[in-house]
Design an enzyme around this catalytic site. Structure first.
Site, PDB file in Angstrom:
ATOM      1  N   PHE A 198      -0.027  -7.003  -3.734  1.00 33.16           N
ATOM      2  CA  PHE A 198       0.792  -6.434  -2.803  1.00 33.16           C
ATOM      3  C   PHE A 198      -0.152  -6.487  -1.452  1.00 33.16           C
ATOM      4  O   PHE A 198      -1.182  -5.878  -1.373  1.00 33.16           O
ATOM      5  CB  PHE A 198       1.184  -5.109  -3.158  1.00 33.16           C
ATOM      6  CG  PHE A 198       2.225  -4.575  -2.134  1.00 33.16           C
ATOM      7  CD1 PHE A 198       3.410  -4.755  -2.766  1.00 33.16           C
ATOM      8  CD2 PHE A 198       1.939  -3.771  -1.129  1.00 33.16           C
ATOM      9  CE1 PHE A 198       4.701  -4.484  -1.940  1.00 33.16           C
ATOM     10  CE2 PHE A 198       3.219  -3.568  -0.232  1.00 33.16           C
ATOM     11  CZ  PHE A 198       4.299  -3.703  -0.596  1.00 33.16           C
ATOM     12  N   GLU A 253      10.835 -15.974   7.387  1.00 29.74           N
ATOM     13  CA  GLU A 253      10.400 -15.119   6.500  1.00 29.74           C
ATOM     14  C   GLU A 253       8.914 -14.687   6.560  1.00 29.74           C
ATOM     15  O   GLU A 253       8.024 -15.662   6.488  1.00 29.74           O
ATOM     16  CB  GLU A 253      10.720 -15.465   5.064  1.00 29.74           C
ATOM     17  CG  GLU A 253      12.143 -15.091   4.219  1.00 29.74           C
ATOM     18  CD  GLU A 253      11.760 -13.579   3.588  1.00 29.74           C
ATOM     19  OE1 GLU A 253      11.257 -12.710   4.552  1.00 29.74           O
ATOM     20  OE2 GLU A 253      12.095 -13.301   2.531  1.00 29.74           O
ATOM     21  N   ASP A 254       8.780 -13.411   6.309  1.00 23.45           N
ATOM     22  CA  ASP A 254       7.261 -12.997   6.080  1.00 23.45           C
ATOM     23  C   ASP A 254       6.622 -13.653   4.984  1.00 23.45           C
ATOM     24  O   ASP A 254       5.548 -14.334   4.922  1.00 23.45           O
ATOM     25  CB  ASP A 254       7.261 -11.519   6.158  1.00 23.45           C
ATOM     26  CG  ASP A 254       7.931 -10.751   5.171  1.00 23.45           C
ATOM     27  OD1 ASP A 254       8.710 -11.117   4.679  1.00 23.45           O
ATOM     28  OD2 ASP A 254       7.992  -9.443   5.155  1.00 23.45           O
ATOM     29  N   ASP A 276       8.563 -13.486  -2.536  1.00 27.64           N
ATOM     30  CA  ASP A 276       7.825 -13.057  -3.662  1.00 27.64           C
ATOM     31  C   ASP A 276       9.001 -13.394  -4.780  1.00 27.64           C
ATOM     32  O   ASP A 276       8.763 -14.413  -5.292  1.00 27.64           O
ATOM     33  CB  ASP A 276       7.882 -11.533  -3.474  1.00 27.64           C
ATOM     34  CG  ASP A 276       7.053 -10.673  -4.584  1.00 27.64           C
ATOM     35  OD1 ASP A 276       6.599 -11.308  -5.396  1.00 27.64           O
ATOM     36  OD2 ASP A 276       7.229  -9.417  -4.469  1.00 27.64           O
ATOM     37  N   ARG A 307       2.286  -1.878   9.316  1.00 25.49           N
ATOM     38  CA  ARG A 307       2.754  -3.356   9.914  1.00 25.49           C
ATOM     39  C   ARG A 307       1.970  -3.587  11.160  1.00 25.49           C
ATOM     40  O   ARG A 307       2.098  -4.753  11.542  1.00 25.49           O
ATOM     41  CB  ARG A 307       4.212  -3.163  10.353  1.00 25.49           C
ATOM     42  CG  ARG A 307       5.279  -2.796   9.207  1.00 25.49           C
ATOM     43  CD  ARG A 307       6.522  -2.899   9.536  1.00 25.49           C
ATOM     44  NE  ARG A 307       7.806  -2.520   8.878  1.00 25.49           N
ATOM     45  CZ  ARG A 307       8.173  -3.090   7.881  1.00 25.49           C
ATOM     46  NH1 ARG A 307       7.782  -4.567   7.504  1.00 25.49           N
ATOM     47  NH2 ARG A 307       9.362  -2.482   7.265  1.00 25.49           N
TER      48      ARG A 307
HETATM   49  P1  IMP Z   1      11.895 -11.372  -2.429  1.00 33.12           P
HETATM   50  O1  IMP Z   1      13.250 -11.015  -2.186  1.00 33.12           O
HETATM   51  O2  IMP Z   1      10.980 -10.466  -3.877  1.00 33.12           O
HETATM   52  O3  IMP Z   1      11.089 -12.768  -2.453  1.00 33.12           O
HETATM   53  O4  IMP Z   1      10.715 -10.462  -1.399  1.00 33.12           O
HETATM   54  C1  IMP Z   1      11.338 -10.526   0.003  1.00 33.12           C
HETATM   55  C2  IMP Z   1      10.751  -9.337   0.855  1.00 33.12           C
HETATM   56  O5  IMP Z   1       9.997  -8.409  -0.002  1.00 33.12           O
HETATM   57  C3  IMP Z   1       9.736  -9.903   1.847  1.00 33.12           C
HETATM   58  O6  IMP Z   1      10.494 -10.352   2.886  1.00 33.12           O
HETATM   59  C4  IMP Z   1       8.844  -8.773   2.132  1.00 33.12           C
HETATM   60  O7  IMP Z   1       9.578  -7.836   3.148  1.00 33.12           O
HETATM   61  C5  IMP Z   1       8.808  -7.954   0.760  1.00 33.12           C
HETATM   62  N1  IMP Z   1       7.626  -8.111  -0.031  1.00 33.12           N
HETATM   63  C6  IMP Z   1       7.542  -8.856  -1.040  1.00 33.12           C
HETATM   64  N2  IMP Z   1       6.102  -8.895  -1.284  1.00 33.12           N
HETATM   65  C7  IMP Z   1       5.543  -8.056  -0.634  1.00 33.12           C
HETATM   66  C8  IMP Z   1       4.326  -7.794  -0.302  1.00 33.12           C
HETATM   67  O8  IMP Z   1       3.051  -8.303  -1.035  1.00 33.12           O
HETATM   68  N3  IMP Z   1       3.900  -6.831   0.537  1.00 33.12           N
HETATM   69  C9  IMP Z   1       4.825  -6.403   1.408  1.00 33.12           C
HETATM   70  N4  IMP Z   1       6.321  -6.592   1.404  1.00 33.12           N
HETATM   71  C10 IMP Z   1       6.510  -7.538   0.400  1.00 33.12           C
HETATM   72 MG    MG Z   2       9.216  -5.219   3.605  1.00 32.63          MG
END
Ligand code: IMP
Ligand code: MG
Length: 184
Positions: free
Chosen positions: A163, A110-111, A114, A176
Site C-alpha cells: 500500500f 490514473e495514479d 491496482d 497526499r
Molecule cells: P483499482 O480500481 O483497484 O485498480 O484501484 C484504483 C484506485 O485505488 C487508484 O486510483 C487509487 O486511488 C486507489 N489505490 C489502489 N492502490 C493504492 C495504493 O497502494 N495506495 C493508495 N491508493 C491506492
Molecule cells: Mg484513492
C-alpha cells in the site's frame, strides 16, 4: 528533498516503512512520460487529458507541463475505495467531465492501477461516448489486475504490491501531500 523533520510534520509523526520513489525518481520519469506522450500525438491533433481524481491530481499537474502540445484538461471523480486499504470492487462516478469527448483523442490519467476495477468500469463508459481514441497513462501499475479492458500505454513504474502513499496517493485521505511515494 524533504528532511526527516519535514516528513514528520506531514505524517503527524507516523514512521513510514520506506521511500519507494523519491522526488527525483518521480520527476525524471514524469518528464520522460511527457516526452513520450508528446511524440505519440502528432502536431495539430487535439488532445483531452482526463485526470481521475483525486489520486492523479499531482501527477497530472506535473505531467501536463511536459506535454508539448495544445491540450485541454478535465477530471473524472470515481470512488472505488472506502477508508480501508483493499478495493471494494465497486466504482461510483461522482463527477463527470463537462467537456464533450465525442470525436476527440482522450488520455485518461490514473495514479495507480491496482485491481483494475476502476479502469474496467470507466473505459467502456468513455468509449460509449464515441471518442476518436482512448489511451491510458498510469504513474504506477501493480501488475495484479487480470482481464484489464485496456492496458495503459504509458506506465511510470511497476509498483511493489504494497500500500503506497504520497504524491497524490492517500490512505483515508491523508498523506497526499508527501512529495515522494512511500510504503505505509
Ligand atoms: P483499482 O480500481 O483497484 O485498480 O484501484 C484504483 C484506485 O485505488 C487508484 O486510483 C487509487 O486511488 C486507489 N489505490 C489502489 N492502490 C493504492 C495504493 O497502494 N495506495 C493508495 N491508493 C491506492
Ligand atoms: Mg484513492
Amino acid at each position: 528533498m524533504l528532511n526527516t523533520a519535514d516528513t514528520h510534520a506531514r505524517t503527524g509523526g507516523l514512521e513510514l516503512r520506506r521511500i519507494v520513489y523519491s522526488e527525483e525518481d518521480i520527476a525524471r520519469r514524469v518528464a520522460e512520460m511527457g516526452q513520450e506522450i508528446t511524440a505519440a500525438y502528432p502536431e495539430g491533433e487535439d488532445l483531452l487529458v482526463l485526470g481521475l481524481l483525486k489520486g492523479s491530481f499531482i501527477f497530472l499537474a506535473d505531467l501536463v507541463r511536459h506535454i508539448a502540445r495544445p491540450i485541454q484538461v478535465d477530471f473524472l471523480v470515481a470512488a472505488s475505495y472506502g477508508s480501508g486499504t483493499e478495493s471494494s470492487g465497486e466504482v461510483r462516478l461522482l463527477y463527470d467531465p463537462e467537456a464533450s469527448v465525442a470525436g476527440r483523442n482522450l488520455l485518461l490519467v490514473e495514479d495507480i492501477v491496482d485491481s483494475g476495477n476502476t479502469l474496467n468500469r470507466l473505459i467502456p463508459m468513455l468509449r460509449e461516448r464515441g471518442p476518436r481514441s482512448v489511451e491510458l497513462c498510469a504513474l504506477l501499475h501493480k501488475r495484479i489486475a487480470k482481464n484489464l479492458v485496456q492496458e495503459p500505454r504509458w506506465v511510470g513504474f511497476d509498483a511493489p504490491r504494497e500500500f503506497l502513499i504520497g504524491y497524490g496517493l492517500d490512505h483515508s485521505e491523508n498523506f497526499r501531500n508527501l512529495p515522494f511515494i512511500a510504503s505505509l
